[in-house]
Design a protein around this motif. Structure first.
Motif: not given
Length: 164
Positions: A26-32, A59-60, A62-71, A97-104
């Motif tokens: 629901i946090l607008p504009g940060v993921d899908d 919010p996601h 992940m590599e597709d949505y590399p959201n930064k914690t502070d932002i 956050s919803e964290n994809m288990v990827d290299s990020l």
């Protein structure tokens, strides 16, 4: 008590009164998920009507949505202020956050730069639906070793779990 055969709506039944939603986009504009503040307010008004009292915005990350914690924290803070001014009966909003288990994720786990469900150390994670990450058991051990409790988002989607 509400049932499938009842003529009352879920809202009328109060079955969701006081419930906490631990996973939303629901946090607008940060993921899908929700794109605009207006859409988010509309959705939150439905939650209010249903009697849901706490919502974790997850919010996601992940590599597709590399959201930064502070932002994400900044966006959450400003969105929360706007929402509390907008709503007559606001629900309590929380951030994780919803964290994809990827290299990020592995990089951020090493730096402990994550957004768990506060006060519980529960960490919302996701993987591919069809195959587990390479060295999956070891990755889960690393998450636990850092003091987190992994919680799968959408466990019904992970077809490979039934084969383990």
């Amino acid at each position: 008590m509400w049932s499938l055969f009842s003529r009352e709506t879920i809202a009328e039944s109060d079955i969701l009164k006081g419930v906490t939603d631990y996973h939303s986009h629901i946090l607008p504009g940060v993921d899908d998920g929700v794109m605009t503040t207006e859409e988010a307010f509309e959705l939150l008004s439905v939650y209010e009507e249903l009697g849901i009292r706490t919502i974790w915005l997850t919010p996601h990350v992940m590599e597709d949505y590399p959201n930064k914690t502070d932002i994400l924290r900044e966006r959450f803070k400003s969105f929360s202020i706007c929402y509390n001014q907008y709503s007559q009966n606001p629900v309590t909003l929380c951030l994780a956050s919803e964290n994809m288990v990827d290299s990020l994720f592995m990089h951020r786990l090493g730096k402990e730069d994550l957004l768990p469900i506060i006060d519980s150390k529960h960490l919302l994670i996701e993987t591919s639906c069809y195959i587990p990450p390479f060295n999956f058991a070891r990755l889960l051990e690393q998450i636990i070793h850092k003091g987190y409790i992994p919680v799968f988002a959408h466990p019904e989607r992970y077809h490979y779990l039934s084969a383990m």
